[in-house]
Design a protein around this motif. Sequence first.
Motif, PDB file in Angstrom:
ATOM      1  N   ARG A 311      15.997   8.539  95.535  1.00  0.00           N
ATOM      2  CA  ARG A 311      14.935   8.771  96.387  1.00  0.00           C
ATOM      3  C   ARG A 311      13.709   8.457  95.581  1.00  0.00           C
ATOM      4  NH1 ARG A 311      16.210  14.630  99.222  1.00  0.00           N
ATOM      5  NH2 ARG A 311      18.297  14.122  99.789  1.00  0.00           N
ATOM      6  N   VAL A 313      10.321   8.471  93.495  1.00  0.00           N
ATOM      7  CA  VAL A 313       9.455   9.485  92.942  1.00  0.00           C
ATOM      8  C   VAL A 313       8.385   9.054  92.004  1.00  0.00           C
ATOM      9  CG1 VAL A 313       9.424  11.503  91.262  1.00  0.00           C
ATOM     10  CG2 VAL A 313      11.755  11.320  92.503  1.00  0.00           C
ATOM     11  N   ARG A 314       7.097   9.395  92.755  1.00  0.00           N
ATOM     12  CA  ARG A 314       5.876   8.920  92.205  1.00  0.00           C
ATOM     13  C   ARG A 314       5.134  10.096  91.714  1.00  0.00           C
ATOM     14  NH1 ARG A 314       6.873   6.645  97.076  1.00  0.00           N
ATOM     15  NH2 ARG A 314       7.015   4.482  97.056  1.00  0.00           N
ATOM     16  N   ASP A 392       2.658  17.286  98.436  1.00  0.00           N
ATOM     17  CA  ASP A 392       2.958  15.739  98.684  1.00  0.00           C
ATOM     18  C   ASP A 392       3.747  15.416  97.371  1.00  0.00           C
ATOM     19  OD1 ASP A 392       1.555  15.245 100.835  1.00  0.00           O
ATOM     20  OD2 ASP A 392      -0.315  15.309  99.791  1.00  0.00           O
ATOM     21  N   ASP A 394       7.002  14.471  95.385  1.00  0.00           N
ATOM     22  CA  ASP A 394       8.419  13.883  95.352  1.00  0.00           C
ATOM     23  C   ASP A 394       9.469  14.806  94.848  1.00  0.00           C
ATOM     24  OD1 ASP A 394       7.365  11.681  97.144  1.00  0.00           O
ATOM     25  OD2 ASP A 394       6.455  11.008  95.078  1.00  0.00           O
ATOM     26  N   CYS A 418       6.850  21.990 100.457  1.00  0.00           N
ATOM     27  CA  CYS A 418       7.168  20.480 100.038  1.00  0.00           C
ATOM     28  C   CYS A 418       7.339  20.011 101.146  1.00  0.00           C
ATOM     29  CB  CYS A 418       8.236  20.637  99.254  1.00  0.00           C
ATOM     30  SG  CYS A 418       7.845  21.312  97.568  1.00  0.00           S
ATOM     31  N   ALA A 422      11.771  15.742  99.629  1.00  0.00           N
ATOM     32  CA  ALA A 422      11.281  16.156  98.478  1.00  0.00           C
ATOM     33  C   ALA A 422      12.648  16.947  97.548  1.00  0.00           C
ATOM     34  CB  ALA A 422      10.073  17.218  98.160  1.00  0.00           C
ATOM     35  N   THR A 476      18.626  10.421  92.097  1.00  0.00           N
ATOM     36  CA  THR A 476      17.468  10.602  91.896  1.00  0.00           C
ATOM     37  C   THR A 476      17.146  11.162  90.623  1.00  0.00           C
ATOM     38  OG1 THR A 476      16.819  10.803  94.269  1.00  0.00           O
ATOM     39  CG2 THR A 476      15.009  11.628  92.757  1.00  0.00           C
TER      40      THR A 476
END
Length: 595
Positions: A311, A313-314, A392, A394, A418, A422, A476
């Motif tokens: 997924r 992730v930022r 917000d 991730d 979350c 997430a 991830t």
Amino acid sequence: MDRPRPFPTVAIIGLGTMGTGIAEVVARAGHEVVGIEIDDAAAHRAAAALEASTARAVQRERITESERGDILARFRTFPDLQAAADADLVIEVVTEHFEIKREVLTALDAIVKPRAVLATGTNALSVTELASHTSRPDRVLGLHFFAPAPAMKLVEVVSTVLTSPETTDAVTELVRSFGKQPVAVGDRPGFIADGLLFGYLNQAAAMYEARYATREDIDAAMRLGCGLPMGPLALLDLIGIDTAQTVLEAMYEASRDRLHAPAPVLKQLTAAGLKGRKAGRGFYTYEAPGSATVVPDAETPAEAAGAGGGRPVRSVGVAGSGTMATGIAEVFAKAGYEVVLAARGQEKADKAVAALARSLDRSVAKGRLGQEQRDAAVARVTAAGSLDAFADVDLAVEAVAEDLPVKQQLFATLDKVCKPGAVLATTTSSLPVVAVATATTRPRDVIGMHFFNPAPAMKLVEVVCTVLTAEDVRATVHEVCGRIRKHAVDCGDRAGFIVNALLFPYLNNAVKMVQEHYATVEDIDSAMKLGGGYPMGPFELLDVVGLDVSLAIEQVLHKEFRDPGLAPAPLLEHLVSAGCLGRKTGRGFREYARR
């Protein structure tokens, strides 16, 4: 008995790798060396090895060419035990089988001078029983060098109840004259270093056999998580799997501790002739017999394809305000992630971010980080007084107290706060991840990410999947670990994961050695650093980790596996009860100056 005179002539029986190494040590120290080896090829290899090693020493300007000539002149080889007749000390390092060693020592007893001392290089067999087959048990002891003998500083000097103090003293002084560190030990299988080392190696073999983790992950975990020079399975291949089985069988015979009962895979590999490097194959496959070069085989992991499957992730949320939470937040910020560092209250969160900034300042001062990089990393971190700030993110990483109800309550909150999709990660080192995951309505999104302290420096992350964790969550976390420059190893959701499950039984056994008055704290720490190449001795490490933390982990391991050998040593329990918790209290196994 009069004090033995010095040992001008030393005979070495058996010129394999260890015998050749000991011969070099003794010859360099100025003694005449009689090398006895019935295999002509082995004798030639020993002479060639000494010539090559002394040539390298000249090249590196450690000795002169003249000194090299003297060393080589002092080493002679013979095919018959009769050549030891004039030796003052005889060291046998033949095959690790009782009958072979007994025959050699009995024969030598009839050949050598009445005042000569006989030493056995065994690390598993009874020195006392071997000595009893001679007419001079007061002049028989164990002399256990470590490979490679020229480089390793430790020598265990093994006295039996029959060895005279004068013999022990004379040989101990001789070992010191070699530039080695002698450690006095009693006669029991494995002595100090191998007594601790082989139990750990055995548990690693059992972990591999149970398919709990791959051989590569087990080895990487212990190298990167503990700073060990080699992983346990690679070390078993180097030592020889058959040798390990012999040592463990002797240890189990003496202790009846199931942790010493050889893992079935050791017997299977030995029976198949897959004895490690010397055979070209053991846990790993090697380029050729005797080679150190590992080559791919059926178990070698496929090269990872490009990143994908995980997924996106930022942004990352880190929950907690302690050393571990701050360190993890620093790792993510330096890697370019936007980080929210949340604590119980804004003041605690601000202090944690300030501590993170100070850590980065130290990196700048040491030249590890540029000022611009430092400023950019600090700018990426936002302090928050509640978990609501994770709405917000991730990836949410929990790094709070190692208490299951506390973690469950926190994850129940993360579940509400979350966003869907997430990834929720716990940094627990000993608690069941699934018990944390089921506190949420999305257990498939929960995974373990066990960082090691200090997080900015330690390269390992244990990635712990439960039976409910989704595969894309695992992917991830692996992708994230790559971006933050950590080495991820996969393991299942059971107490201790890889590192603690192997490390803490070893530490517990060290405590038992002291408790049983077999060896001192100082001697055990020296033995493991000098004989095993460990960065810290077990008691140094226990005092750093904290005796209370160590006891808690050992209690969890004992409860999980129900093995009597994993029961915490009473001495450790007593020290914790007395408030002696290690460096943080000023006293543990040692005393420390208060700051």
